[in-house]
Design an enzyme around this catalytic site. Sequence first.
Site, PDB file in Angstrom:
ATOM      1  N   ARG A   1     -19.182  -4.113 -30.213  1.00 50.43           N
ATOM      2  CA  ARG A   1     -18.885  -5.363 -29.513  1.00 50.43           C
ATOM      3  C   ARG A   1     -19.287  -5.274 -28.041  1.00 50.43           C
ATOM      4  NH1 ARG A   1     -12.885  -7.702 -29.932  1.00 50.43           N
ATOM      5  NH2 ARG A   1     -12.452  -5.976 -28.506  1.00 50.43           N
TER       6      ARG A   1
ATOM      7  N   LYS B   1     -16.390 -10.090 -24.529  1.00 51.08           N
ATOM      8  CA  LYS B   1     -15.266  -9.788 -23.639  1.00 51.08           C
ATOM      9  C   LYS B   1     -15.736  -9.731 -22.185  1.00 51.08           C
ATOM     10  CE  LYS B   1     -11.591  -7.451 -24.623  1.00 51.08           C
ATOM     11  NZ  LYS B   1     -10.619  -8.545 -24.872  1.00 51.08           N
TER      12      LYS B   1
ATOM     13  N   GLU C   1      -8.690 -20.347 -30.120  1.00 52.04           N
ATOM     14  CA  GLU C   1      -8.123 -19.033 -29.808  1.00 52.04           C
ATOM     15  C   GLU C   1      -6.968 -19.185 -28.826  1.00 52.04           C
ATOM     16  OE1 GLU C   1      -9.851 -14.714 -28.172  1.00 52.04           O
ATOM     17  OE2 GLU C   1     -11.211 -16.307 -28.795  1.00 52.04           O
TER      18      GLU C   1
END
Length: 350
Positions: free
Chosen positions: A95, A197, A233
């Site tokens: 990720r 992120k 989210e």
Amino acid sequence: MATLATNGDESEERHATMDWEQLSYAVIPTDYMYVMKSNPDGTFSDGALVPFGTIEINPHSSVLNYGQGLFEGMKAYRTPTGEVQIFRPEENAIRMQMGAERLLMASPTVDQYVDAVKQVVRANMRWVPPHGKGTLYIRPLLFGSGSVMGIAPAPQTTFLIFTNPIANAYKGTSTSLSLLVHHSLPRAFPGGTGGIKNISNYSPVFQVVKEAKAKGFSDVLFLDAVEHKYVEEVSSCNVFIVKGDKISTSPTAGTILPGVTRKSILQLALELGYQAEEIRISVDEFLEADEVFCTGTAVGISDVCSATYMDKKVEFKTGENTVTRKLFETIRGIQNGLTEDNRGWVVKID
């Protein structure tokens, strides 16, 4: 980048006086961090453990001027027998690579990432709380430390990992979340960075989350930026709904973070005989769910007791004999060494 070592005596005293029963979510410096810089060709080498401390960074750095940075979140768990293990670190590494590609940063290989995490956990082993008392939070950072003047990616990237012991802030059994569904302000936009992120993803929602908490809510659930009708989210975690034997979560589609816990729950749900799907969930469907739960490194799996949308409050089933509890116990057992890991998800620190 230069580092300033912490005082060894201070560290010893801090550890000696640790009350694991009173562990919270506070800043607790540990002994070592890991630092590695990219080479001119974009590869990484010669990373090293250094005493935990402050860092020096050039004011021209891309991370300070343009927010070119990523972070990951992981945990080290103490098993009942005293061993220490981490959960699916290669997924976090992949990720981070995806995020680095999006932000034009050099990134470590998966092997370099996992090796660095193992090194820093091993070096801070004494800070991993006893079994059941908490975890050692692991924070890998990747940021543009090289100097730039115009708007451009940094010529050098720094990979840094530090750790911090934390309590089981969300226990999945005694802490249920109450969510405020925000109907106008989105968390992420199509074509933006909601799916990685990125360090700048989080501060834009500080204000709305603070306001929600002042009203007694645990967190905010955001809707899509286009139609303002589909669940996306929570501020820092993924969300699932349960309806009958069907478990659903929104597809990532570039605006939702592909959480490691999220991915694991989708697989475990199928193994346990449930239908598991990634599908757009309207806010109306969300409010009609039997159960709702959130997933993430920090929250683990935490059930949602209620959600409020446009002044309408809806309550969901929580506690014993729920799908949420079954999934919570299953993944917690793997992470904490209570049950055998036959999926290759756990990496032991020796």
